[in-house]
Design a protein around this motif. Structure first.
Motif, PDB file in Angstrom:
ATOM      1  N   THR A  95      11.777 -17.079 -18.592  1.00  0.00           N
ATOM      2  CA  THR A  95      11.709 -15.697 -18.096  1.00  0.00           C
ATOM      3  C   THR A  95      10.846 -14.782 -18.958  1.00  0.00           C
ATOM      4  O   THR A  95      10.425 -13.723 -18.505  1.00  0.00           O
ATOM      5  N   GLU A  96      10.554 -15.189 -20.195  1.00  0.00           N
ATOM      6  CA  GLU A  96       9.810 -14.272 -21.074  1.00  0.00           C
ATOM      7  C   GLU A  96       8.411 -13.948 -20.533  1.00  0.00           C
ATOM      8  O   GLU A  96       7.844 -12.902 -20.841  1.00  0.00           O
ATOM      9  N   TYR A  97       7.878 -14.823 -19.665  1.00  0.00           N
ATOM     10  CA  TYR A  97       6.528 -14.556 -19.143  1.00  0.00           C
ATOM     11  C   TYR A  97       6.490 -13.296 -18.277  1.00  0.00           C
ATOM     12  O   TYR A  97       5.460 -12.672 -18.117  1.00  0.00           O
ATOM     13  N   LEU A  98       7.666 -12.948 -17.723  1.00  0.00           N
ATOM     14  CA  LEU A  98       7.740 -11.727 -16.914  1.00  0.00           C
ATOM     15  C   LEU A  98       7.548 -10.479 -17.791  1.00  0.00           C
ATOM     16  O   LEU A  98       7.225  -9.403 -17.306  1.00  0.00           O
ATOM     17  N   PHE A  99       7.770 -10.638 -19.085  1.00  0.00           N
ATOM     18  CA  PHE A  99       7.713  -9.497 -20.006  1.00  0.00           C
ATOM     19  C   PHE A  99       6.363  -9.379 -20.717  1.00  0.00           C
ATOM     20  O   PHE A  99       6.149  -8.438 -21.478  1.00  0.00           O
ATOM     21  N   MET A 100       5.485 -10.351 -20.496  1.00  0.00           N
ATOM     22  CA  MET A 100       4.256 -10.375 -21.298  1.00  0.00           C
ATOM     23  C   MET A 100       3.127  -9.553 -20.686  1.00  0.00           C
ATOM     24  O   MET A 100       3.069  -9.389 -19.461  1.00  0.00           O
ATOM     25  N   ASN A 101       2.209  -9.114 -21.540  1.00  0.00           N
ATOM     26  CA  ASN A 101       1.008  -8.386 -21.116  1.00  0.00           C
ATOM     27  C   ASN A 101       1.296  -7.136 -20.309  1.00  0.00           C
ATOM     28  O   ASN A 101       0.712  -6.910 -19.255  1.00  0.00           O
ATOM     29  N   ARG A 102       2.235  -6.351 -20.739  1.00  0.00           N
ATOM     30  CA  ARG A 102       2.533  -5.097 -20.062  1.00  0.00           C
ATOM     31  C   ARG A 102       3.122  -4.139 -21.082  1.00  0.00           C
ATOM     32  O   ARG A 102       3.830  -4.561 -22.001  1.00  0.00           O
ATOM     33  N   ASP A 138       6.500 -17.257 -32.010  1.00  0.00           N
ATOM     34  CA  ASP A 138       5.153 -17.109 -31.451  1.00  0.00           C
ATOM     35  C   ASP A 138       5.148 -16.372 -30.117  1.00  0.00           C
ATOM     36  O   ASP A 138       4.091 -16.090 -29.578  1.00  0.00           O
ATOM     37  N   LYS A 139       6.332 -16.084 -29.553  1.00  0.00           N
ATOM     38  CA  LYS A 139       6.350 -15.391 -28.254  1.00  0.00           C
ATOM     39  C   LYS A 139       6.698 -13.924 -28.477  1.00  0.00           C
ATOM     40  O   LYS A 139       7.853 -13.580 -28.693  1.00  0.00           O
ATOM     41  N   ARG A 140       5.679 -13.081 -28.436  1.00  0.00           N
ATOM     42  CA  ARG A 140       5.902 -11.658 -28.663  1.00  0.00           C
ATOM     43  C   ARG A 140       5.436 -10.886 -27.442  1.00  0.00           C
ATOM     44  O   ARG A 140       4.552 -11.332 -26.735  1.00  0.00           O
ATOM     45  N   VAL A 141       6.051  -9.747 -27.225  1.00  0.00           N
ATOM     46  CA  VAL A 141       5.626  -8.929 -26.083  1.00  0.00           C
ATOM     47  C   VAL A 141       5.357  -7.515 -26.573  1.00  0.00           C
ATOM     48  O   VAL A 141       5.974  -7.048 -27.523  1.00  0.00           O
ATOM     49  N   ASP A 142       4.396  -6.873 -25.898  1.00  0.00           N
ATOM     50  CA  ASP A 142       4.030  -5.517 -26.307  1.00  0.00           C
ATOM     51  C   ASP A 142       5.165  -4.532 -26.041  1.00  0.00           C
ATOM     52  O   ASP A 142       5.340  -3.559 -26.752  1.00  0.00           O
ATOM     53  N   CYS A 143       5.936  -4.814 -24.954  1.00  0.00           N
ATOM     54  CA  CYS A 143       6.921  -3.815 -24.546  1.00  0.00           C
ATOM     55  C   CYS A 143       8.155  -3.810 -25.449  1.00  0.00           C
ATOM     56  O   CYS A 143       8.966  -2.910 -25.370  1.00  0.00           O
ATOM     57  N   THR A 167      17.448 -23.130 -13.083  1.00  0.00           N
ATOM     58  CA  THR A 167      17.931 -22.907 -14.449  1.00  0.00           C
ATOM     59  C   THR A 167      17.086 -21.804 -15.063  1.00  0.00           C
ATOM     60  O   THR A 167      15.895 -21.996 -15.315  1.00  0.00           O
ATOM     61  N   MET A 168      17.716 -20.630 -15.268  1.00  0.00           N
ATOM     62  CA  MET A 168      16.959 -19.482 -15.797  1.00  0.00           C
ATOM     63  C   MET A 168      17.299 -19.319 -17.260  1.00  0.00           C
ATOM     64  O   MET A 168      18.462 -19.065 -17.597  1.00  0.00           O
ATOM     65  N   ARG A 169      16.289 -19.429 -18.083  1.00  0.00           N
ATOM     66  CA  ARG A 169      16.568 -19.258 -19.505  1.00  0.00           C
ATOM     67  C   ARG A 169      16.530 -17.778 -19.850  1.00  0.00           C
ATOM     68  O   ARG A 169      15.599 -17.065 -19.441  1.00  0.00           O
ATOM     69  N   THR A 170      17.510 -17.321 -20.607  1.00  0.00           N
ATOM     70  CA  THR A 170      17.473 -15.927 -21.040  1.00  0.00           C
ATOM     71  C   THR A 170      16.334 -15.789 -22.049  1.00  0.00           C
ATOM     72  O   THR A 170      15.848 -16.785 -22.596  1.00  0.00           O
ATOM     73  N   LEU A 171      15.934 -14.548 -22.303  1.00  0.00           N
ATOM     74  CA  LEU A 171      14.701 -14.297 -23.065  1.00  0.00           C
ATOM     75  C   LEU A 171      14.605 -15.068 -24.377  1.00  0.00           C
ATOM     76  O   LEU A 171      15.497 -14.996 -25.219  1.00  0.00           O
ATOM     77  N   ASP A 172      13.503 -15.773 -24.522  1.00  0.00           N
ATOM     78  CA  ASP A 172      13.249 -16.510 -25.768  1.00  0.00           C
ATOM     79  C   ASP A 172      12.090 -15.814 -26.479  1.00  0.00           C
ATOM     80  O   ASP A 172      10.983 -16.342 -26.547  1.00  0.00           O
ATOM     81  N   LEU A 183      -6.790 -15.344 -20.548  1.00  0.00           N
ATOM     82  CA  LEU A 183      -7.874 -14.655 -19.830  1.00  0.00           C
ATOM     83  C   LEU A 183      -7.603 -13.153 -19.745  1.00  0.00           C
ATOM     84  O   LEU A 183      -8.523 -12.346 -19.857  1.00  0.00           O
ATOM     85  N   ASP A 184      -6.315 -12.798 -19.587  1.00  0.00           N
ATOM     86  CA  ASP A 184      -5.962 -11.370 -19.553  1.00  0.00           C
ATOM     87  C   ASP A 184      -6.350 -10.714 -20.875  1.00  0.00           C
ATOM     88  O   ASP A 184      -6.923  -9.622 -20.902  1.00  0.00           O
ATOM     89  N   ILE A 185      -6.007 -11.382 -21.974  1.00  0.00           N
ATOM     90  CA  ILE A 185      -6.289 -10.797 -23.293  1.00  0.00           C
ATOM     91  C   ILE A 185      -7.800 -10.629 -23.472  1.00  0.00           C
ATOM     92  O   ILE A 185      -8.281  -9.585 -23.916  1.00  0.00           O
TER      93      ILE A 185
END
Ligand code: PEP
Ligand code: MG
Length: 577
Positions: A302-309, A344-349, A335-340, A76-78
């Protein structure tokens, strides 16, 4: 006469209702010449449609529940961002002014231009976003054609309807859910599409991949949709109708039974306690985790914290987010997974460094990407260490494929801990685990277990890498088989490896949350399951009715079977209780 056709059942359950056919591909974009004096009015009609499309999306966002999958929020953000992009807001207006044409035609011309640009992109992920462009343009077009629209937001009564469409985007599915739609049938799409993920989360029975169903079905006819079998039946006879009405009644009773076990412990008939944890993507998932009695977080992506910004979160921002979850868990492990990132998981930042690999899933993904970008990785480790001051933190490394990677992580973690303490922060209980999602890691699970504090099986990737099928490619979705003998063998090896090394093992891939596999996994020796919070009750119900010794024996027979047909029959038998 009753006719049944089969596709892919992507969301379980039964729906009985009248067919409503909606075809998005009928995009009426005939060119009409507009008198120059009326072009401004046409531009205003277009701008009004844009405003309505934006309002529709923001209405959908307001209606999202806390357990809406994070992929849907991102989607929805996109779409909201696209509705602000000048290629869509100004491009069609320029065409209208230049050609003195109607808004629909201008929108279509602009659509073709944008699509041509996307098709030229080398990055397959970005090229695949052309679907989003189409969906956003369709939404604007829908508003232009308000009177003829068909797939949502058109004032039609959707209660008791089974929607049969060529394609439906997740945003419209959300609208239709609020209107009371009973079931969904589409020509395109597959089990991993966003619309399928959403249908499962909204519990809308759905079948996808039924080519030409829009042509075969008739508006208003009675249809039965069986999401378990992937079947759609038109004009069913009395016996079929009776059978499925009973199934609907059973499903309601089943849901009521699930609600009753919310507060019950999870243990097999012989009294063995089984750990149920939840996968969370955002901290709001914790409410459902609590409501369904999970014992901890088995996977925090945790990668969701990095998305859409545009900027990545710094150590302090990450610390706040991680500490928030740890505090909310009140002493239960997280259980915190380090960045994956990568694949298919890409971030703009943090765009992928270097040229794009041909096989992104086999490239610089997950721990490989982090070890190559320590300026990204170390602040994350530091933030996790600091969050442990508020409760136990289990750090999980994704996509391990050799022990060297884990030794490097241990060394970085040790140095980070010394630094963090030197800076005056408290570090609490921290353990280090690894995901088993590459076949090589499954085969050598015993060695990995020796050097790690715990293991977690990521079946989504383990299946993708074992069977060599891209998990986001619908065309090979039919080969995605959790029960493939090779997959079962790797699961067995991993479980045994952890047992021999005496280390705890969990499973956090989708397989862990599918009640169809619970008995099999128990028989294989799995004692710790982590899943979407919405699946916890169903899995608990299966566990509470299971006898471990019987399952162990059945699974021994399954694993000894050499003929895949015999193996399949034995697997089906295990669920017939
Ligand atoms: C998995 O691969 O099973 C997993 C849990 O990780 P993800 O789906 O995030 O890749
Ligand atoms: Mg994975």
């Amino acid at each position: 006469m009753a006719v049944a056709i089969y596709g892919m059942g992507v969301s379980r359950g039964v729906a009985i209702g009248r067919a409503h056919i909606a075809r998005r591909s009928q995009f009426d974009a005939q060119e009409r010449t507009i008198d120059p004096s009326l072009v401004d009015a046409e531009v205003n009609r277009f701008l009004a449609a844009l405003t309505l499309a934006r309002e529709q999306l923001s209405l959908i966002r307001r209606r999202l529940s806390t357990d809406t999958p994070v992929e849907i929020r991102e989607f929805l953000d996109i779409h909201s961002l696209m509705l602000e992009d000048s290629s869509l807001t100004e491009g069609p207006i320029e065409i209208m002014r230049e050609h003195h044409c109607n808004a629909e035609w201008a929108l279509n011309v602009q659509r073709n231009r944008i699509k041509a640009i996307f098709e030229e992109m080398d990055d397959p992920y970005i090229a695949s976003r052309v679907v989003d462009v189409d969906q956003v343009i369709h939404r604007i077009h829908q508003q232009l054609q308000a009177a003829e629209t068909t797939d949502g937001g058109d004032g039609r009564q959707y209660q008791d309807l089974v929607l049969i469409a060529d394609d439906v985007d997740p945003a419209n599915l959300l609208l239709l859910h609020h209107e009371g739609i009973k079931g969904l049938v589409t020509e395109s799409g597959g089990p991993l599409s966003h619309t399928a993920i959403l249908a499962r989360s909204l519990k809308i029975p759905a079948v996808m991949g039924l080519r030409n169903v829009c042509k075969l079905a008739e508006e208003g006819e009675l249809v039965v949709l069986d999401g378990d079998m992937g079947a759609v039946m038109a004009d069913p006879g009395t016996a079929i109708r009776r059978y499925y009405r009973e199934r609907v009644r059973d499903a309601r009773a089943h849901q009521a039974a699930l609600n009753r076990i919310r507060r019950q412990p999870t243990q097999t008939l012989d009294g063995t306690h089984i750990t149920l944890q939840a996968n969370v993507d955002v901290s709001s998932d914790i409410d459902l985790l609590n409501a369904n009695g999970a014992e901890g977080v088995g996977l925090y992506r945790t990668e969701y914290l990095f998305m859409n910004r545009p900027e990545e979160p710094d150590e302090d921002e990450q610390f706040e987010a991680y500490a928030d979850i740890v505090r909310k868990l009140k002493g239960r492990p997280v259980t915190m997974r380090t960045l994956d990132l990568g694949a298919d998981k890409r971030v703009d930042c943090r765009p992928a460094t270097g040229s794009l690999p041909l096989n992104p899933s086999l490239g610089l993904r997950a721990i490989r990407m982090c070890l190559h970008n320590q300026d990204l990785f170390v602040p994350q480790l530091r933030a996790m260490l600091r969050a442990s001051a508020f409760g136990p933190v289990r750090i999980l490394i994704p996509m391990l494929s050799n022990t060297q990677e884990l030794f490097q992580v241990r060394a970085l973690l040790k140095a980070a801990e010394a630094d963090v303490k030197r800076a005056g922060h408290t570090v609490g209980e921290v353990t280090l685990g690894g995901m088993i999602e590459v076949p090589a890691a499954a085969i050598s699970a015993r060695t990995f277990a020796k050097y790690l504090d715990f293991l977690s099986i990521g079946t989504n990737d383990l299946i993708q890498y074992t069977l060599a099928i891209d998990r986001v490619d619908d065309q090979v979705g039919y080969l995605y088989d959790p029960l493939h003998p090779a997959v079962l063998k790797l699961l067995q090896l991993t479980i045994e490896g952890a047992q021999i090394a005496g280390k705890p093992l969990s499973m956090c891939g989708e397989m862990a949350g599918d009640p169809n596999y619970t008995r099999l996994l128990l028989g294989l020796g799995l004692r710790d399951f982590s899943m979407r919070p919405g699946s916890l009750l169903e899995v608990r119900q299966v566990i509470n009715g299971a006898n471990l010794e019987d399952l162990r024996q059945s699974v021994r027979r399954i694993m000894r079977a050499t003929n895949p047909n015999r193996m399949g029959a034995l697997i089906r038998e295990i669920n017939q209780v």
